[in-house]
Design an enzyme around this catalytic site. Structure first.
Site, mmCIF file in Angstrom:
data_model
loop_
_atom_site.group_PDB
_atom_site.id
_atom_site.type_symbol
_atom_site.label_atom_id
_atom_site.label_comp_id
_atom_site.label_asym_id
_atom_site.label_seq_id
_atom_site.Cartn_x
_atom_site.Cartn_y
_atom_site.Cartn_z
ATOM 1 N N ASN A 561 0.812 -1.213 0.000
ATOM 2 C CA ASN A 561 0.000 0.000 0.000
ATOM 3 C C ASN A 561 0.844 1.261 0.000
ATOM 4 O O ASN A 561 0.432 2.296 -0.536
ATOM 5 C CB ASN A 561 -0.940 0.016 1.208
ATOM 6 C CG ASN A 561 -2.088 0.973 1.012
ATOM 7 O OD1 ASN A 561 -2.975 0.733 0.207
ATOM 8 N ND2 ASN A 561 -2.055 2.086 1.727
ATOM 9 N N ASP A 562 2.035 1.216 0.570
ATOM 10 C CA ASP A 562 2.932 2.369 0.485
ATOM 11 C C ASP A 562 3.351 2.618 -0.958
ATOM 12 O O ASP A 562 3.381 3.761 -1.434
ATOM 13 C CB ASP A 562 4.170 2.150 1.347
ATOM 14 C CG ASP A 562 3.938 2.466 2.806
ATOM 15 O OD1 ASP A 562 2.918 3.095 3.125
ATOM 16 O OD2 ASP A 562 4.780 2.087 3.641
ATOM 17 N N HIS A 563 3.689 1.551 -1.662
ATOM 18 C CA HIS A 563 4.092 1.696 -3.061
ATOM 19 C C HIS A 563 2.931 2.212 -3.918
ATOM 20 O O HIS A 563 3.105 3.139 -4.723
ATOM 21 C CB HIS A 563 4.595 0.369 -3.606
ATOM 22 C CG HIS A 563 5.920 -0.057 -3.075
ATOM 23 N ND1 HIS A 563 7.098 0.582 -3.402
ATOM 24 C CD2 HIS A 563 6.270 -1.065 -2.229
ATOM 25 C CE1 HIS A 563 8.116 -0.006 -2.796
ATOM 26 N NE2 HIS A 563 7.642 -1.012 -2.081
ATOM 27 N N GLY A 566 2.131 5.774 -3.235
ATOM 28 C CA GLY A 566 3.109 6.653 -3.870
ATOM 29 C C GLY A 566 2.852 6.822 -5.353
ATOM 30 O O GLY A 566 2.894 7.944 -5.877
#
Length: 772
Positions: A561-563, A566
């Site tokens: 989810n961070d990727h 981003g």
């Protein structure tokens, strides 16, 4: 004044992609582009009467698009492309005449996403979501030690689509500035491996990360690589639990008051915490077993630690935060049970348009041609310049620099992974990223000299600026006046506390685009909750869906989810810059990482809302297409081999399955993969960092890795942007790379360039604490 048509109103897109590009077309359509698709995608699970004949994937991925019967290579296809701004395609390498299409339309942005790129020894190989996860590194870190598993929902296709959408808008930004058309050749394998969080970090920094298990990252279920996040079973339910963030000491006091971990330090130093993290986690595991999951989650968040209850699909659709923000939106004119998750972000000036049905009957090609006129929709340079606000330009001309985003300036307040990944992408494509740091915040995982930092912060300039200093606001204002974008992923309200919230930024520079990438969004009951990717995965349903059947405690082995947040953040910024081209004004974007996570599992949420059926973890099974059979088997050398075979013809599928198993039993994983691919079967060895950086001939051919000189690391290893960029003549446009900066490395440089300060003035400001 708001525009109801979205930031990409007027942009024309021809989508000739397969499943790997559906996310790209969806995002562009949601943002207001006129997306015309030339092939229909898999409709997905049936919604019965609720869907009006359309499946869940058609509603989710195709809503608001048009369909025309104009397959690639047809005259109708060429007519459309000649009038389009953007072409998305995934045709087999070498089958589409890109030179002819560029000759027909010299300002075309042509994005090709294929499994392995347009050239190289494996360019023609077959792939699938499972095979892409294997060859891209995901299966080496996702699942259980003896059971590699994909992340639920075909997330390799999500990643590929997000990269393609942002590439398309970066190219459009270049065209709008008079740079001419270009093409971007994207490799899905490279895009996927760029989103494996710690996989390469472990391999490139073995000495520093040995306490965490380096050099080779492995599958360990829900346990995060720092060993400080894990899904723990509770008396009822399960909860992602972590002794990190600002409330750790309160958490330890609570833990010990409950009678657990009483022999552990109540106020550990960072070194003590790292050395004894497994003991703290063991005590938390004992605590969790006595608590209700919801109670534990809410207690943790009250202490400002990133706990997250593992929510099932049925629980996510009742989530208080998503409900408060109106995340499940009705479709005008459709069954009231049909709800579409979104929008992907909240745009203050050009909100994304309401959900629309997927296309029914095909639109006639000539109708689209007539609507689109005689040429692409790109405005002339004079028209663009007439709309430019006086204080800034969307993309200033940089003589000799042909990178798509050269001239774009971004002020970057981001930290950890999600925000830095957004600005890394923008920097890779040529933007000037001015990273604003402080000594106080550049600690732990956010420290410039910790291996996590160089992974996401190449191509950036670091300046130190203490925003609590009395003179900081004036300095920051001068930077904003010369910037295009301000981006942060602080908790909600931090910039407002400093006196530079979105309204203030707009008053300083009407053309600036600001984006806040908060955990749960800028408003709602969870506005102040502390989240990291493992927290969001639990709260959005991804953890419960990813694992063997019957389990909700395995989840993802990477910070997916961070990727994706981003990538989505970069797409949102570029969308707002296109809107600024049209309106002359910037705007604020509110991006919730929780909502990003919920979009990753949107088909499951929609299906439950519409039919009350609840999707659960299915292990290797493809969640959308029962005619596919996914296999992961251990080969003769002990390595794992993944393959996908069609199950439409039972006898044929059984034969192919037997062929995969026999090949694996007789050969090592890589040799078996080669033989199966030669036989036309989508197969791939499960590769980790060792294989990706050392033996994969396709990545070597594409030059997927490079080494940079670095004052901090000596040599900084990194992966390249997953696409090859070429101009309208087919000549490559070189993407340049610089090492991740040490803290404040460019303070003197940026102060002289943008603030007009000489060295003595900068030194004096450092002494006063302003630049610190």
């Amino acid at each position: 004044m708001e525009s109801p048509n979205g930031p990409l109103a007027g942009v024309r897109v021809v989508d000739a992609g397969d499943a790997t590009l559906r996310w790209a077309g969806k995002l562009l359509a949601d943002a207001g582009a006129d997306v015309v698709r030339v092939r229909r995608g898999l409709p997905g699970p049936s919604l019965g009467d609720v869907g009006g004949g359309h499946g869940v994937l058609a509603w989710w991925l195709d809503g608001g698009t048009r369909y025309v019967d104009a397959p690639p290579h047809s005259d109708g296809f060429r007519e459309l492309v000649a009038r389009a701004d953007i072409l998305l395609e995934s045709e087999p390498p070498g089958t589409l005449d890109g030179a002819q299409l560029r000759a027909d339309n010299p300002s075309l942005v042509h994005v090709a996403l294929t499994p392995f790129g347009q050239d190289g020894p494996r360019a023609s190989w077959r792939s699938s979501d499972l095979v892409a996860a294997a060859l891209g590194g995901v299966l080496s870190v996702n699942g259980l030690p003896d059971e590699p598993l994909p992340i639920w929902g075909r997330q390799t296709e999500t990643v590929g689509g997000l990269y393609a959408a942002s590439a398309a808008l970066a190219g459009l930004c270049s065209v709008r500035a008079g740079g001419g058309g270009l093409s971007i050749d994207l490799s899905l394998q490279q895009a996927v491996m760029a989103c494996t969080e710690h996989l390469f970090m472990f391999w490139w920094h073995p000495e520093r990360l040995a306490p965490f298990g380096a050099p080779e990252a492995v599958r360990q279920g829900s346990l995060h690589w720092v060993r400080g996040y894990e899904v723990m079973n509770c008396a009822r339910g399960a909860c992602m639990v972590s002794p990190t963030a600002g409330g750790v000491f309160d958490l330890i006091a609570y833990l010990q008051a409950e009678g657990f971990g009483t022999d552990l330090p109540a106020v550990p130093t960072p070194t003590e915490m790292l050395a004894r993290v497994e003991q703290y986690m063991a005590a938390l595991r004992q605590l969790a077993a006595t608590k209700d999951a919801t109670e534990l989650f809410e207690k943790g968040q009250a202490m400002h630690v990133p706990f997250g209850e593992v929510l099932t699909v049925a629980q996510v659709v009742r989530n208080a935060q998503l409900t408060a923000r109106g995340f499940f939106r009705p479709v005008p004119g459709a069954d009231e049970r049909l709800r579409i998750p979104g929008p992907m972000a909240r745009f203050s000036r050009t909100p994304l348009r309401s959900p629309a049905p997927p296309p029914g009957a095909a639109t006639e090609v000539q109708d689209v041609v007539q609507q689109w006129g005689s040429g692409p929709a790109s405005m002339s340079d004079d028209e663009h310049r007439s709309l430019e606000p006086p204080s800034t330009q969307a993309k200033a001309s940089v003589p000799g620099d042909r990178r798509p985003l050269a001239g774009l300036r971004v002020l970057d307040f981001t930290h950890v992974l999600a925000g830095p990944f957004a600005t890394r992408l923008l920097g890779d494509l040529g933007a000037d990223i001015v990273k604003i740091q402080t000594t106080e915040r550049a600690q732990g995982g956010s420290a410039n000299d910790f291996p996590y930092f160089p992974m996401w912060n190449r191509n950036k300039r670091s300046v130190t600026l203490d925003m609590t200093h009395p003179d900081a606001l004036g300095v920051f204002r001068r930077l904003v006046e010369q910037a295009d974008v301000v981006i942060d992923n602080f908790s909600a309200g931090v910039l407002e506390h400093w006196g530079c919230g979105p309204d203030v930024l707009a008053s300083w520079n009407p053309g600036v685009v600001s984006i806040s990438m908060t955990g749960c969004g800028g408003d709602g009951p969870w506005r102040s909750y502390v989240t990291y990717a493992p927290t969001v995965h639990a709260l959005c349903g991804l953890t419960a869906l990813t694992g063997p059947p019957g389990r909700i405690d395995v989840g993802t082995g990477i910070a997916l989810n961070d990727h994706t947040s981003g990538l989505l953040g970069a797409f949102a910024v570029l969308s707002a810059l296109e809107a600024r081209r049209r309106t002359g004004l910037g705007q604020h974007i509110d991006l919730s990482q929780l909502e990003t996570g919920a979009m990753l599992v949107a088909p499951a949420l929609m299906e439950h809302l519409a039919t009350s059926r609840e999707v659960t973890a299915g292990g290797l099974a493809d969640p959308f297409d029962p005619t596919l059979v996914n296999l992961v088997v251990q080969a003769a050398d002990g390595a794992w081999l993944a393959a996908t075979v069609p199950a439409g013809d039972g006898e044929h599928a059984a034969g192919e399955r037997a062929q995969v198993e026999a090949m694996a039993a007789a050969h090592g994983a890589h040799e078996a993969m080669e033989r199966l691919q030669a036989a036309g079967i989508a197969a791939g060895a499960v590769q980790g960092a060792r294989e990706l950086t050392g033996v994969d001939p396709q990545l070597a051919h594409r030059g997927a890795f490079l080494a940079l000189d670095s004052p901090l690391w000596g040599t900084q290893h990194t992966d390249r942007y997953p696409g090859v960029v070429r101009d309208a003549s087919g000549v490559p446009i070189e993407l340049t790379y610089t090492h991740a900066p040490y803290l404040g490395e460019h303070t003197f440089e940026v102060a002289a360039e943008l603030l007009g300060m000489d060295a003595d003035a900068v030194a004096e400001a450092m002494g006063s604490g302003l630049f610190s």
